[in-house]
Scaffold this motif. Sequence first.
Motif, PDB file in Angstrom:
ATOM      1  N   LEU A 176      35.633  35.975  50.677  1.00  0.00           N
ATOM      2  CA  LEU A 176      34.390  36.455  51.282  1.00  0.00           C
ATOM      3  C   LEU A 176      33.225  36.418  50.297  1.00  0.00           C
ATOM      4  O   LEU A 176      32.068  36.539  50.691  1.00  0.00           O
ATOM      5  N   THR A 217      30.458  37.649  47.930  1.00  0.00           N
ATOM      6  CA  THR A 217      29.727  38.912  47.846  1.00  0.00           C
ATOM      7  C   THR A 217      29.815  39.698  49.161  1.00  0.00           C
ATOM      8  O   THR A 217      29.637  40.916  49.173  1.00  0.00           O
ATOM      9  N   LEU A 218      30.095  39.003  50.258  1.00  0.00           N
ATOM     10  CA  LEU A 218      30.214  39.689  51.547  1.00  0.00           C
ATOM     11  C   LEU A 218      31.355  40.704  51.534  1.00  0.00           C
ATOM     12  O   LEU A 218      31.421  41.585  52.388  1.00  0.00           O
ATOM     13  N   HIS A 253      31.667  43.102  49.746  1.00  0.00           N
ATOM     14  CA  HIS A 253      31.141  44.457  49.537  1.00  0.00           C
ATOM     15  C   HIS A 253      30.941  45.193  50.847  1.00  0.00           C
ATOM     16  O   HIS A 253      30.891  46.423  50.887  1.00  0.00           O
ATOM     17  N   LEU A 254      30.771  44.412  51.929  1.00  0.00           N
ATOM     18  CA  LEU A 254      30.504  45.037  53.221  1.00  0.00           C
ATOM     19  C   LEU A 254      31.813  45.389  53.908  1.00  0.00           C
ATOM     20  O   LEU A 254      32.860  44.830  53.596  1.00  0.00           O
ATOM     21  N   THR A 255      31.722  46.307  54.879  1.00  0.00           N
ATOM     22  CA  THR A 255      32.919  46.634  55.656  1.00  0.00           C
ATOM     23  C   THR A 255      33.147  45.555  56.707  1.00  0.00           C
ATOM     24  O   THR A 255      32.236  44.803  57.057  1.00  0.00           O
ATOM     25  N   ILE A 294      30.816  45.803  59.635  1.00  0.00           N
ATOM     26  CA  ILE A 294      29.469  45.321  59.380  1.00  0.00           C
ATOM     27  C   ILE A 294      29.441  43.795  59.421  1.00  0.00           C
ATOM     28  O   ILE A 294      28.509  43.190  59.954  1.00  0.00           O
ATOM     29  N   GLU A 322      29.305  42.788  62.861  1.00  0.00           N
ATOM     30  CA  GLU A 322      27.967  43.086  63.372  1.00  0.00           C
ATOM     31  C   GLU A 322      27.017  41.933  63.041  1.00  0.00           C
ATOM     32  O   GLU A 322      26.257  41.476  63.893  1.00  0.00           O
ATOM     33  N   ILE A 323      27.103  41.448  61.795  1.00  0.00           N
ATOM     34  CA  ILE A 323      26.249  40.331  61.369  1.00  0.00           C
ATOM     35  C   ILE A 323      26.586  39.067  62.159  1.00  0.00           C
ATOM     36  O   ILE A 323      25.695  38.341  62.607  1.00  0.00           O
ATOM     37  N   GLY A 365      27.502  38.835  65.059  1.00  0.00           N
ATOM     38  CA  GLY A 365      26.976  38.942  66.418  1.00  0.00           C
ATOM     39  C   GLY A 365      25.602  38.311  66.583  1.00  0.00           C
ATOM     40  O   GLY A 365      25.168  38.057  67.709  1.00  0.00           O
ATOM     41  N   TYR A 366      24.906  38.047  65.467  1.00  0.00           N
ATOM     42  CA  TYR A 366      23.576  37.447  65.535  1.00  0.00           C
ATOM     43  C   TYR A 366      23.614  35.922  65.467  1.00  0.00           C
ATOM     44  O   TYR A 366      22.594  35.260  65.611  1.00  0.00           O
ATOM     45  N   LEU A 367      24.805  35.365  65.216  1.00  0.00           N
ATOM     46  CA  LEU A 367      24.891  33.919  65.031  1.00  0.00           C
ATOM     47  C   LEU A 367      25.200  33.225  66.339  1.00  0.00           C
ATOM     48  O   LEU A 367      25.941  33.742  67.166  1.00  0.00           O
ATOM     49  N   LEU A 427      36.800  33.911  56.300  1.00  0.00           N
ATOM     50  CA  LEU A 427      35.676  33.828  57.226  1.00  0.00           C
ATOM     51  C   LEU A 427      36.093  33.117  58.510  1.00  0.00           C
ATOM     52  O   LEU A 427      35.582  33.422  59.587  1.00  0.00           O
TER      53      LEU A 427
END
Lengths: 456, 162
Positions: free
Chosen positions: A24, A26-27, A29-31, A34, A37-38, A40-42, A57
């Motif tokens: 992942l 640096t990603l 670091h996120l849960t 989250i 959630e990100i 969902g915008y793609l 990924l």
Amino acid sequence: MPWGNYYIDSTEKGFRKNRRETSLGTLAHLTDEIILEILGYLNVKELLTLGFTSQVLYCFISFEELWRQLTIRKFNGDWWWYGTWKLTYLKRSDPKYDVDSFIKPAINVTHFYSDILFQPFLYSSTGMDQFLGIETIDRRSNLSIDEFNTNYAEKNRPVIITDVVTQWSAFQKWTMKYLLEKYGDINFRAEAIDIKLKNYAQYSVNTLDESPLYLFDKKFGEKCNGILEDFFIPEYFCQDFFNIFGQSRPDFRWIIIGPARSGSTFHKDPNSTSAWNAVISGSKKWIMYPPDILPPGVFTSADESEVTSPVSLMEWHFNYYKETNKSKIRPLEGICRAGEVIFVPNGWWHMVINLEDSIAITQNFVGLHNLSNVLKFLREKPEQISGFSSDSWPSCKTIHETFCKKLQEVYPGLLEKLELHNDSHKDKDNKPSVWEQIKKPDDAEKGFTFNFSNND
Amino acid sequence: MAAELKKVKLTSSEGTEFIIDRKVAEKSVLLKNMLEDVGESDMAIPLPNVTGPILNKVIDYCTHHRDDPFVSQEDDSKKVSDDIDDWDAEFCKVDQGTLFELILSANYLDIKPLLDLTCKTVANMIKGKTPDEIRKTFNITNDFTPEEEEHVRKENEWCEER
């Protein structure tokens, strides 16, 4: 794999660093929530591109809920099920898409742990057996209308009646095969989409969704030729004061079709109506709490205008079912099987989950037992009224007044009698039934009924 | 009401104290609920998960947006990421580490508009890039075997034409 496995693996010799961080970047670091959630915008192309960057990924972008949303938003109900939402979407977008070569998982991801990605798989592969066994809802047969009124309607208690639905011709005739033959090309409502019955059936039989799409249609009577002749309203529930609205009555009857794990999370039925729910094939597990007890895992605003039950049915069972045994007030539980109908008294919280492929009919109604409550609801909570078409009713504030007017026209004197009864019998002890109070002496001979035909 | 003029004390993980208007603090649903429970109190609310610099940024955001109405978003609505206004865009021009800390803090403090904004920003960092560019941006290791990579390439082929 769930995080539990991580602790076991980490004791292995030569255990490599958690794949999550390398895969992942640096990603990491996120849960996981989250990250989803990100995603969902793609759009689709962006998702697939991202999925090409690394194994983890790839797992993330393959998350079914993402593709379910994409499919529904773009295609409504106009798709054919190909085993997963991702494949369904891609095939629907491009008929030449070679589904068969991609149906088997080809990516071997090891040492990646994610509760959130694993959860749907866990929930959908776990059976309901551990949550069954408690049967505390009364089951009756040979029930007279009087007995029903006295013991259940008037006492606002649920009951499963076992010998009525078996008399329906629907009980004999309705299989999915039969319904598909007659109505397969008709569009039915399933949550937020309209989908042909044959497309829904194919999804329903093959889906592994944790929370399957649920077919719940209120217009089936009008859309399906002859279907209303296959069943009749059980006599206990024939008295329905909302009938006086005629065509402009609120939504009141639904056909319900769904596979195992589909169902409804805790809610109260609208407008303080009561309901009956008849299983024609399959079986449903019911969990019910009385009106003034909030079920575990359910949160409401002070006036109950907003209800949130943030978890899916399976998630609720995993996390909250144990609580039902711990509190002093236990819920009523029971399984309604094929050929049986359950009475859902007004105001009761209820949760329903299909234990297998099920076909059912449900209706909401206003009987003498809940007429006062309905009047009160319409009068005091007009902003919470639902189910009335906005074409016939531009403002919900007029509904109570109109209802009272019509009641006066069709049943003169009823409202006054109802008020008298409520005023003089505020204490529950020694409260004669509403029926006893309202019966006029000469009515007693005919047997008191509100005679009207069901042909509004 | 006088309550709006009340001040609230917050302490970051290093112990730095921040004093802000209650109205600004209530942009965080977590803090809002805490304050309702605690009532009148001069005590500082400790935030061990949030460092000073990040808390400073969060307060910046909440102060700028203090008068925004609370919007409850429908889950079904389409998620767009191209509706970021200038101030918000400028606010997000920080290094990646800071951006991710802001996301985690917004999540922890339950400040949905800030969480949405920062997530959209990350989404925009992904959009329009090739896989290689994405890997560089986030230091992602390509851990596919050659066969797997070929498989995924084939899966994605269809969208090349679209």
